[in-house]
Design a protein around this motif. Structure first.
Motif, mmCIF file in Angstrom:
data_model
loop_
_atom_site.group_PDB
_atom_site.id
_atom_site.type_symbol
_atom_site.label_atom_id
_atom_site.label_comp_id
_atom_site.label_asym_id
_atom_site.label_seq_id
_atom_site.Cartn_x
_atom_site.Cartn_y
_atom_site.Cartn_z
ATOM 1 N N ALA A 24 8.899 7.021 -4.692
ATOM 2 C CA ALA A 24 9.614 8.277 -4.449
ATOM 3 C C ALA A 24 11.067 8.012 -4.082
ATOM 4 N N ALA A 25 11.287 7.007 -3.224
ATOM 5 C CA ALA A 25 12.661 6.671 -2.838
ATOM 6 C C ALA A 25 13.457 6.199 -4.050
ATOM 7 N N GLY A 26 12.850 5.350 -4.867
ATOM 8 C CA GLY A 26 13.533 4.869 -6.061
ATOM 9 C C GLY A 26 13.873 5.992 -7.025
ATOM 10 N N ALA A 27 12.945 6.921 -7.183
ATOM 11 C CA ALA A 27 13.189 8.051 -8.085
ATOM 12 C C ALA A 27 14.336 8.917 -7.574
ATOM 13 N N LEU A 28 14.364 9.181 -6.280
ATOM 14 C CA LEU A 28 15.453 9.962 -5.688
ATOM 15 C C LEU A 28 16.797 9.269 -5.910
ATOM 16 N N GLN A 29 16.826 7.958 -5.705
ATOM 17 C CA GLN A 29 18.082 7.211 -5.846
ATOM 18 C C GLN A 29 18.544 7.162 -7.303
ATOM 19 N N LEU A 30 17.620 6.985 -8.245
ATOM 20 C CA LEU A 30 18.003 6.974 -9.656
ATOM 21 C C LEU A 30 18.513 8.344 -10.096
ATOM 22 N N ARG B 266 0.821 -1.213 0.000
ATOM 23 C CA ARG B 266 0.000 0.000 0.000
ATOM 24 C C ARG B 266 0.857 1.266 0.000
ATOM 25 N N ALA B 267 2.123 1.102 0.312
ATOM 26 C CA ALA B 267 3.006 2.272 0.375
ATOM 27 C C ALA B 267 3.782 2.442 -0.920
ATOM 28 N N TRP B 268 3.151 2.164 -2.038
ATOM 29 C CA TRP B 268 3.863 2.214 -3.314
ATOM 30 C C TRP B 268 4.369 3.616 -3.640
ATOM 31 N N GLN B 269 3.675 4.643 -3.130
ATOM 32 C CA GLN B 269 4.152 6.001 -3.397
ATOM 33 C C GLN B 269 5.506 6.246 -2.735
#
Length: 735
Positions: free
Chosen positions: A401-407, A394-397
């Protein structure tokens, strides 16, 4: 930039960023650093210790606090810690507990930032990356949302551990003065928080084994001296509690995995997601609404900085060992006897991982960055995101967001590494930090601030409760001493003290747990980590809240009942003269027994008073049939009385808990405690007219004295040897 300026500038930057982010949390939630154990435990504890220091006498035992009054056995009072003394004196002078606690917590987060910088430098990290470590470690989720918000001793340990490790490496590896290690380890151990001490044991064991394997006798001996010093201090701090555990609930602590405040592998996937909770079970239920396993958003970027040179791997071996041990500890069963809730090892795991990243980045960036490493980091980002989503779909956002920041960070690092100016040094000299590293660290600090802002927006406060305690003046007004120099005597609060905590007016009539230390009246409802088993079984309810604060509605019936063995009321055996009954539990006033009356009626409480106020707890409260004694002297730890007559029942009861450590002199002996907890002496072998002293000393006192001597010898010997070695080196260098 000169080396001297750089040596000050980078840790100053780490400290400034830490303070700014810490203050930002207060702006978002003013009571962020004043919840639960800090509010109801630490502040009142500091107040009481400050009061004792101002009176010039620090007591090891307070009979009127009953099961919370064995201060040395409690461990976390910091009776031997000068830093805690300063905090206690500041608390005693403060008008607002929230401001005091907030100032203390932010100061220790800043201490953590500088300690992380120094430790990273000792492992070979360049200054910018060491500064980044100083920024990241104070932002660890467990450190902020549990330790800084509530568990003060945990924060103190987390802040001091990098300093202790730095001091150890400085003296053992660098052959410099042991004084920084001796001072910082003394402070860490005497905080009385066992998890930091366990981490120190791991660090010392690794150092000793490593130097023994390498047959480096001098460094092994230095580590051995450091271990003797730390071990002796640990005995002094923890032995009284261990020897007292037999009469407390800690003596029957379970060995089981109740899945409470521990993690599994899928939970740890959230270690790089600043707003992801994982599935950590706590008092909130199966999911705790706080990022308790969060370490740092840039963890998946570690493969980009690999592989490390063999010499660098040897250098960071202690980090790898501590990290592996801490990782296993975090996933350990939730209850291992008195050691419980292993998620409290997250700060130690974070320390090892973040310092490792700083060292790896110092060796690799920007010259050794490769496409292979970039692909490995991208894979790590994807894998951690997938595991985190599986754990909390349920916490896909938050996962996204974490993945986007890391990429984005990965792309930025690759771009910087390819710039021709990236490898240019910030200053002249070999091994100096590069311009690319400085820019990368600046971007990482900005990303860390963004991650912190996301936390503040979605999780502005700790998951632990806040009782909305008021200012000092309001709390001081509760149960004031009567006019004319009279006293209320010792008091007990019965019923649910937390029922009306959200109503500010209720704080004018009642306090909670250790905040009762601020009242003029001695109240027994204090917080304890060592609930006395027989005592709570006799008087208290079965909930955690009431076990620690005593007593419920049934407990009041027990207090006012007649003890079958002595013929006296139990409240008299405890020297209680005042009962505060909470109206939430007692809508109608309790019917007082003979000799008591309803003295006051408030909006939230009934106050019942004994017609004749008894002396404070600690003295003689009952003498057996035909036995008569006269008290000659009494203080917190001893009672001296003259035996006037010995009857058919030669026992004498004192209003004290029968803790291990009590002895009787003058021919008397300690008898089986009345009701299983009331201290009782047998004077059958004492002649009439003789004097008896019943005295308390911490159990194992001879061992404590021996440990203090051993610690002094180890420290003194090490300092002398270090001075001699320094002088010898100077003589050789002068030839």
């Amino acid at each position: 930039m000169s080396p001297r300026v750089a040596s000050v500038l980078w840790p100053a930057v780490a400290t400034a960023v830490t303070v700014v982010l810490s203050v930002a949390r207060v702006i978002r939630e003013p009571r962020f650093y004043f919840t639960d154990d800090t509010e109801r435990g630490s502040f009142g504890q500091w107040w009481q210790l400050g009061d004792m220091l101002l009176r010039g006498h620090v007591s090891l035992l307070e009979p009127s606090a009953w099961q919370a009054g064995n201060y040395l056995a409690e461990g976390q009072w910091g009776l031997l810690n000068p830093l805690v003394w300063l905090i206690a004196l500041a608390a005693r002078a403060s008008a607002d507990p929230v401001v005091l606690a907030t100032t203390v917590k932010i100061a220790f987060l800043a201490v953590l930032a500088v300690g992380a910088y120094l430790l990273a430098r000792s492992f070979g990290a360049h200054r910018p990356w060491a500064a980044l470590a100083g920024v990241l470690l104070p932002q660890v989720g467990f450190t902020l949302y549990m330790d800084a918000a509530s568990w003060s001793s945990g924060l103190f340990n987390t802040a001091l551990l990098p300093w202790v490790w730095w001091g150890l490496r400085r003296s053992v590896e660098g052959r410099r003065s042991p004084v920084p290690y001796l001072v910082t380890s003394y402070l860490l151990i005497t905080f009385g928080y066992v998890f930091g001490v366990m981490a120190l044991v791991g660090v010392l064991c690794e150092s000793l084994v490593r130097h023994a394997v390498r047959r480096d006798a001098r460094r092994a001996v230095r580590t051995l001296l450091a271990s003797v010093w730390g071990g002796a201090l640990t005995v002094i701090v923890y032995l009284p509690g261990i020897l007292t555990a037999s009469v407390s609930e800690r003596g029957d602590a379970p060995f089981d995995n109740l899945r409470f405040l521990n993690a599994d592998l899928t939970d740890l996937a959230a270690a790089s997601a600043p707003t992801l909770t994982g599935t950590i079970r706590s008092w909130d239920g199966d999911v705790t609404l706080a990022p308790l396993v969060y370490i740092a958003w840039l963890l998946p970027l570690l493969p980009l900085m690999l592989p490390m040179r063999r010499s660098a791997v040897r250098r960071v071996l202690p980090l790898l060992v501590l990290g592996a041990v801490a990782l296993l500890a975090v996933m350990a069963p939730s209850h291992l006897g008195p050691i419980r809730w292993p998620l409290r090892f997250i700060p130690e795991l974070a320390l090892a991982v973040v310092i490792l990243f700083a060292v790896a980045a110092s060796y690799a960036f920007p010259r050794r960055i490769t496409r292979r490493g970039a692909w490995w980091s991208a894979g790590a980002i994807a894998a951690l995101a997938a595991l985190a989503w599986v754990d909390t779909p349920r916490a896909w956002q938050s996962v996204g967001a974490a993945g986007a920041l890391q990429l984005a960070a990965l792309g930025a690092l690759l771009w910087i590494a390819r710039r021709p100016w990236a490898a240019l040094p910030l200053r002249r000299g070999t091994g100096a930090a590069t311009r690319g590293a400085a820019l990368a660290v600046a971007g990482a600090v900005l990303a860390t601030a963004v991650a912190a802002a996301a936390q503040m927006a979605s999780m502005p406060r700790s998951p632990l409760p806040d009782s909305e305690a008021p200012d000092v003046a309001t709390m001081r007004s509760v149960l004031p001493a009567p006019a004319g120099g009279e006293t209320r005597g010792n008091a007990v609060v019965v019923g649910d003290t937390g029922a009306d905590q959200d109503d500010p007016a209720s704080w004018h009539e009642r306090l909670r747990e250790n905040l009762w230390y601020l009242s003029d009246t001695e109240v027994m409802n204090m917080y304890t980590v060592l609930p006395y088993t027989a005592f709570i079984g006799d008087l208290c309810a079965t909930t955690t809240e009431h076990l620690r604060t005593c007593v419920d509605e049934g407990g009041l019936d027990t207090l006012w009942s007649i003890d079958a063995e002595t013929g006296r009321r139990v409240s008299d055996l405890m020297s209680l003269s005042t009962v505060v009954a909470m109206k939430h539990t007692f809508p109608d006033p309790p019917e007082p027994p003979e000799g008591w009356h309803l003295a006051e009626q408030g909006e939230y409480t009934w106050v019942l008073q004994r017609d004749e106020v008894l002396p404070d707890a600690g003295g003689v409260v009952w003498q057996g049939d035909g036995t008569r004694v006269t008290v000659q002297a009494q203080d917190d730890t001893s009672v001296t009385f003259r035996v006037d007559a010995i009857g058919a029942d030669p026992r004498v009861a004192l209003s004290r808990l029968d803790y291990p450590g009590y002895t009787a002199t003058g021919g008397a002996a300690l008898a089986e405690p009345i009701r299983g907890w009331l201290l009782t002496a047998d004077v059958s072998d004492v002649a009439a007219g003789e004097t008896v002293t019943v005295r308390f000393a911490p159990p194992g006192t001879p061992l404590l004295i021996a440990a203090a001597v051993l610690a002094a010898l180890a420290a003194g010997g090490w300092i002398v040897a270090s001075v001699r070695e320094t002088l010898r080196a100077r003589r050789h260098s002068g030839r």
